[in-house]
Write an enzyme that holds these catalytic residues in place. Structure first.
Site, PDB file in Angstrom:
ATOM      1  N   THR A  22      16.319  -5.993  22.870  1.00 37.44           N
ATOM      2  CA  THR A  22      15.960  -5.090  21.927  1.00 37.44           C
ATOM      3  C   THR A  22      14.450  -5.193  21.361  1.00 37.44           C
ATOM      4  OG1 THR A  22      16.975  -6.155  20.121  1.00 37.44           O
ATOM      5  CG2 THR A  22      18.289  -4.371  21.325  1.00 37.44           C
TER       6      THR A  22
ATOM      7  N   CYS B   1      11.696 -15.954 -19.146  1.00 38.77           N
ATOM      8  CA  CYS B   1      11.090 -16.798 -18.096  1.00 38.77           C
ATOM      9  C   CYS B   1      10.351 -16.177 -16.726  1.00 38.77           C
ATOM     10  CB  CYS B   1      11.992 -17.906 -17.931  1.00 38.77           C
ATOM     11  SG  CYS B   1      12.147 -19.047 -19.370  1.00 38.77           S
TER      12      CYS B   1
END
Ligand SMILES: NC(=O)c1ccc[n+]([C@@H]2O[C@H](COP(=O)([O-])OP(=O)(O)OC[C@H]3O[C@@H](n4cnc5c(N)ncnc54)[C@H](O)[C@@H]3O)[C@@H](O)[C@H]2O)c1
Length: 421
Positions: free
Chosen positions: A86, A269
């Site tokens: 593919t 943070c």
């Protein structure tokens, strides 16, 4: 079992050798005559350690035959494995020509009077929806609406890595089986009887998507490691040491933590430090495109969550949002995605109430208070207590952090954003 394998490339030929080793009889179908000649002369057309010996065993014991034409060979087979390529099409999608063609060949060659359906297992990597939207219609066209009486379609992604493919075949990280109804397939259970690995049986689309997710994640890991490595080299830091420390952390780094599809990241943070790393990377010329994209990706996710929770919602709907801080059991509102969602909901005209047992607007201090009031000035009016959260009626409850588990709410609809369904 008697197994037909379509496509004798890296996946198909390795599968042929390993299935021979497991005692099955294999017929390989491959249009390339040169490959067929090589296999028949006892040589594998691909280099894969150990494969020549397995193929030689199959040929010697007459349990491996190879041919360019399927003819009527499927009549004796229990299973057909599809391992055709593919490759990338020019627009980046997978080129589905080989998948479509091989499906047509199987549909035309399979005997309609079979007592037991032929199990057709697709191992090639295909986009989600391929079995439902491409392959099944081909079988339906050739065999009629009740084609499932003749063929059982299964999607079973391949996880082997070239160069250690035989080892990987017998020790896969997992086995994923996609079926029409998401229920186990007898033939698949039989096929994997001797392989010890966790098995997931699911629908076609989930199984088809698995391989995409895995490969993309592997690419993310390589790109991330290299971006960090580039910064390390530019700053004269040992990339090797940083890597050693990073991967040693199996609690937060190499772990399922921070990996659940759900809420955007926020808090005091993560956004701040990602922003600072973007800055450092720019400064040292590391061109870290992956790290650069993180904040934009997070913003896109906040937008998605807003659309997700408000879809099909009447104008001015009454909404209760559970959780305002960036996570449960915290009153840290700095860069909380929930604050952002609340702001979007209010400015879109919804009647919003918020319940977060850890957040008390009167007790907020410093930067936390500054961030909360500048981004959500009406915070004090929006916050409600447990009695109001449980006592009032809402059109929608949005559970952003699992708070709902301890509450009894009266709502027409509940949406969870900390875990997508
Ligand atoms: N190579 C890997 O490591 C690997 C690992 C996992 C999954 N996959 C996936 O498996 C699939 C196959 O990969 P590969 O590397 O083995 O490809 P490949 O190109 O090596 O082999 C595909 C083979 O299929 C043959 N073929 C094409 N049309 C055919 C037809 N109608 N009938 C029979 N044979 C036909 C081709 O001639 C070729 O030999 C791809 O979708 C790939 O993405 C590959």
């Amino acid at each position: 079992m008697k197994i037909a394998i379509f496509g004798l490339g890296y996946v198909g030929l390795t599968g042929a050798g390993c299935l021979v080793k497991e005692g099955h009889s294999i017929v390989g179908i491959e249009p390339h005559e040169d490959k067929i000649k090589m296999i028949l002369s006892g040589h594998s057309p691909i280099y894969e350690p150990g494969l020549d010996d397995l193929l030689a065993q199959g040929l010697a014991e007459k349990r491996l035959t190879v041919t360019t034409q399927v003819g009527n060979l499927l009549a004796e087979c229990d299973v057909a494995l599809v391992c055709v390529g593919t490759p990338s099409a020019s627009d980046g999608s997978h080129n589905m020509t080989y998948i479509a063609e091989v499906s047509r060949q199987i549909a035309m060659a399979v005997n309609r009077d079979r007592i037991r359906p032929l199990t057709v297992i697709y191992r090639s990597t295909v986009r989600p929806g391929t079995i439902d939207d491409l392959i099944a219609p081909i079988f339906k066209t050739h065999l009629g609406a009740d084609f499932r009486k003749v063929v059982e379609l299964v999607y079973n992604p391949e996880f082997l890595r070239e160069s250690v493919a035989i080892q990987d075949y017998f020790n896969p990280p997992k086995i994923v089986v996609g079926t029409h109804d998401g229920l186990p397939s007898e033939r698949m259970t039989e096929l994997y009887a001797n392989i010890s690995a966790p098995m997931f049986v699911t629908g076609y689309r989930e199984a088809e998507f698995t391989k995409f997710v895995d490969n993309t994640w592997h690419a993310v890991k390589v790109a991330f490691a290299n971006e960090i490595g580039r910064v390390c080299v530019q700053l004269d830091i040992s990339a090797k040491k940083v890597h050693e420390i990073f991967v040693s952390d199996r609690k937060l780094n190499i772990s399922p933590y921070y990996m659940r599809p759900g809420g955007a990241f926020g808090g005091s943070c993560l956004p701040k430090d990602v922003r600072a790393l973007v800055h450092i990377s720019e400064e040292v010329g590391a061109f870290n495109h992956l790290v650069d994209s993180l904040l934009r990706s997070n913003e896109a996710h906040k937008r998605f969550l807003f659309d997700y929770v408000t879809r099909d919602l009447p104008a001015k709907a009454r909404i209760l949002m559970l959780g305002l801080a960036f996570k449960a059991e915290s009153d840290d509102l700095r860069e909380s995605p929930q604050l952002n969602l609340a702001h979007r909901l209010i400015t879109s005209g919804y009647q919003l109430s918020i319940f977060d047992p850890a957040v008390k607007p009167t007790q907020l201090l410093g930067q936390n208070m500054g961030y909360a009031f500048s981004h959500l000035p009406s915070i004090s009016d929006l916050m409600v207590d447990r009695d109001a959260a449980e006592g009032n009626e809402y059109d929608l409850v949005i559970d952003t952090n699992g708070t709902l588990s301890g509450l009894t709410v009266n709502a027409a609809k509940v949406v969870h954003t900390h875990t997508l369904p």
